[in-house]
Motif scaffolding. Structure first.
Motif, PDB file in Angstrom:
ATOM      1  N   ALA A   1      -6.738  11.285   8.066  1.00 29.89           N
ATOM      2  CA  ALA A   1      -7.465  12.093   9.044  1.00 29.89           C
ATOM      3  C   ALA A   1      -7.028  11.759  10.457  1.00 29.89           C
ATOM      4  N   CYS A   2      -6.596  10.519  10.664  1.00 24.79           N
ATOM      5  CA  CYS A   2      -6.203  10.037  11.987  1.00 24.79           C
ATOM      6  C   CYS A   2      -5.289   8.832  11.799  1.00 24.79           C
ATOM      7  N   VAL A   3      -4.313   8.718  12.674  1.00 23.32           N
ATOM      8  CA  VAL A   3      -3.463   7.526  12.701  1.00 23.32           C
ATOM      9  C   VAL A   3      -3.367   7.072  14.149  1.00 23.32           C
ATOM     10  N   GLN A   4      -3.760   5.850  14.401  1.00 22.32           N
ATOM     11  CA  GLN A   4      -3.601   5.268  15.728  1.00 22.32           C
ATOM     12  C   GLN A   4      -2.327   4.436  15.731  1.00 22.32           C
ATOM     13  N   ILE A   5      -1.557   4.563  16.814  1.00 17.29           N
ATOM     14  CA  ILE A   5      -0.344   3.771  16.972  1.00 17.29           C
ATOM     15  C   ILE A   5      -0.590   2.789  18.109  1.00 17.29           C
ATOM     16  N   VAL A   6      -0.549   1.513  17.773  1.00 17.57           N
ATOM     17  CA  VAL A   6      -0.825   0.464  18.750  1.00 17.57           C
ATOM     18  C   VAL A   6       0.502  -0.232  19.087  1.00 17.57           C
ATOM     19  N   PRO A   7       0.983  -0.107  20.319  1.00 16.89           N
ATOM     20  CA  PRO A   7       2.239  -0.760  20.688  1.00 16.89           C
ATOM     21  C   PRO A   7       2.020  -2.225  21.050  1.00 16.89           C
ATOM     22  N   GLY A   8       3.123  -2.954  21.132  1.00 14.62           N
ATOM     23  CA  GLY A   8       3.071  -4.304  21.669  1.00 14.62           C
ATOM     24  C   GLY A   8       2.597  -5.374  20.711  1.00 14.62           C
ATOM     25  N   ILE A   9       2.715  -5.148  19.424  1.00 12.58           N
ATOM     26  CA  ILE A   9       2.352  -6.159  18.434  1.00 12.58           C
ATOM     27  C   ILE A   9       3.541  -7.108  18.272  1.00 12.58           C
ATOM     28  N   THR A  10       3.288  -8.402  18.272  1.00 11.75           N
ATOM     29  CA  THR A  10       4.340  -9.375  17.991  1.00 11.75           C
ATOM     30  C   THR A  10       4.081  -9.969  16.615  1.00 11.75           C
ATOM     31  N   ALA A  11       5.074  -9.860  15.749  1.00 11.08           N
ATOM     32  CA  ALA A  11       4.966 -10.414  14.403  1.00 11.08           C
ATOM     33  C   ALA A  11       5.857 -11.647  14.304  1.00 11.08           C
ATOM     34  N   VAL A  12       5.300 -12.718  13.775  1.00 15.15           N
ATOM     35  CA  VAL A  12       6.059 -13.947  13.507  1.00 15.15           C
ATOM     36  C   VAL A  12       5.937 -14.210  12.019  1.00 15.15           C
ATOM     37  N   TYR A  13       7.080 -14.271  11.334  1.00 13.24           N
ATOM     38  CA  TYR A  13       7.050 -14.403   9.880  1.00 13.24           C
ATOM     39  C   TYR A  13       8.366 -15.008   9.390  1.00 13.24           C
ATOM     40  N   ARG A  14       8.363 -15.386   8.141  1.00 15.88           N
ATOM     41  CA  ARG A  14       9.573 -15.918   7.510  1.00 15.88           C
ATOM     42  C   ARG A  14      10.202 -14.812   6.678  1.00 15.88           C
ATOM     43  N   TRP A  15      11.502 -14.591   6.871  1.00 14.99           N
ATOM     44  CA  TRP A  15      12.230 -13.587   6.102  1.00 14.99           C
ATOM     45  C   TRP A  15      13.599 -14.153   5.758  1.00 14.99           C
ATOM     46  N   GLN A  16      13.898 -14.228   4.485  1.00 14.40           N
ATOM     47  CA  GLN A  16      15.166 -14.757   3.990  1.00 14.40           C
ATOM     48  C   GLN A  16      15.458 -16.145   4.587  1.00 14.40           C
ATOM     49  N   ASP A  17      14.443 -17.019   4.490  1.00 12.73           N
ATOM     50  CA  ASP A  17      14.509 -18.415   4.936  1.00 12.73           C
ATOM     51  C   ASP A  17      14.713 -18.604   6.440  1.00 12.73           C
ATOM     52  N   GLN A  18      14.438 -17.590   7.223  1.00 10.27           N
ATOM     53  CA  GLN A  18      14.528 -17.685   8.671  1.00 10.27           C
ATOM     54  C   GLN A  18      13.186 -17.293   9.278  1.00 10.27           C
ATOM     55  N   VAL A  19      12.781 -18.001  10.327  1.00 10.13           N
ATOM     56  CA  VAL A  19      11.593 -17.588  11.059  1.00 10.13           C
ATOM     57  C   VAL A  19      12.021 -16.491  12.032  1.00 10.13           C
ATOM     58  N   VAL A  20      11.318 -15.374  11.946  1.00  9.12           N
ATOM     59  CA  VAL A  20      11.660 -14.191  12.728  1.00  9.12           C
ATOM     60  C   VAL A  20      10.483 -13.851  13.635  1.00  9.12           C
ATOM     61  N   LYS A  21      10.790 -13.370  14.831  1.00  9.39           N
ATOM     62  CA  LYS A  21       9.770 -12.900  15.766  1.00  9.39           C
ATOM     63  C   LYS A  21      10.212 -11.508  16.215  1.00  9.39           C
ATOM     64  N   ASP A  22       9.408 -10.506  15.882  1.00 10.57           N
ATOM     65  CA  ASP A  22       9.746  -9.116  16.187  1.00 10.57           C
ATOM     66  C   ASP A  22       8.608  -8.435  16.926  1.00 10.57           C
ATOM     67  N   GLU A  23       8.978  -7.472  17.757  1.00 10.58           N
ATOM     68  CA  GLU A  23       7.995  -6.576  18.356  1.00 10.58           C
ATOM     69  C   GLU A  23       7.792  -5.419  17.388  1.00 10.58           C
ATOM     70  N   GLU A  24       6.545  -5.040  17.180  1.00 10.22           N
ATOM     71  CA  GLU A  24       6.234  -3.984  16.231  1.00 10.22           C
ATOM     72  C   GLU A  24       5.187  -3.026  16.793  1.00 10.22           C
ATOM     73  N   PHE A  25       5.008  -1.939  16.066  1.00 13.41           N
ATOM     74  CA  PHE A  25       3.966  -0.958  16.334  1.00 13.41           C
ATOM     75  C   PHE A  25       3.027  -0.970  15.140  1.00 13.41           C
ATOM     76  N   GLN A  26       1.743  -1.131  15.413  1.00 15.56           N
ATOM     77  CA  GLN A  26       0.726  -1.158  14.356  1.00 15.56           C
ATOM     78  C   GLN A  26       0.215   0.254  14.131  1.00 15.56           C
ATOM     79  N   LEU A  27       0.260   0.707  12.896  1.00 14.10           N
ATOM     80  CA  LEU A  27      -0.371   1.965  12.524  1.00 14.10           C
ATOM     81  C   LEU A  27      -1.721   1.630  11.907  1.00 14.10           C
ATOM     82  N   VAL A  28      -2.764   2.259  12.415  1.00 16.12           N
ATOM     83  CA  VAL A  28      -4.113   2.125  11.859  1.00 16.12           C
ATOM     84  C   VAL A  28      -4.428   3.495  11.270  1.00 16.12           C
ATOM     85  N   ILE A  29      -4.377   3.562   9.955  1.00 12.76           N
ATOM     86  CA  ILE A  29      -4.459   4.830   9.232  1.00 12.76           C
ATOM     87  C   ILE A  29      -5.874   5.004   8.697  1.00 12.76           C
TER      88      ILE A  29
END
Length: 107
Positions: A31-59
């Motif tokens: 019915a609605c999707v909010q797009i929230v900019p400026g999210i920073t994600a810190v996570y492990r991917w393929q044995d590396q710590v990664v820090k990415d900027e993301e957009f959050q969708l709130v569906i």
């Protein structure tokens, strides 16, 4: 308890977020999707710590439409493993719940 669900999903570009949001609305999978900019994600991917900027969708959707929404996201998302977290809304105002159900043609 309500049939309204909130789904959290992130992506790496505004274009991808808007493509997904537009498709969800067009398919009446949300019915609605909010797009929230400026999210920073810190996570492990393929044995590396990664820090990415993301957009959050709130569906905003319903339990009946969660699977359809996931199919739309899976078809358009550019991640190997997209975030997909569904939270059932315990309490929703009657007016908002009615609007969500009306938008998604839920009887």
């Amino acid at each position: 308890m309500s049939n309204v669900c909130i789904v959290f999903c992130t992506t790496d570009t505004r274009d991808n977020a808007e493509t997904i949001a537009d498709a969800l609305i067009a398919a009446r999978a949300a019915a609605c999707v909010q797009i929230v900019p400026g999210i920073t994600a810190v996570y492990r991917w393929q044995d590396q710590v990664v820090k990415d900027e993301e957009f959050q969708l709130v569906i905003k959707t319903t339990q009946q439409h969660v699977d359809a929404a996931k199919r739309v996201v899976d078809a358009l998302h550019n991640y190997d493993v997209p975030q997909w977290v569904v939270v059932d809304a315990q309490h929703v105002s009657a007016a908002y719940g009615n609007w969500v159900n009306q938008e998604l043609n839920v009887e």
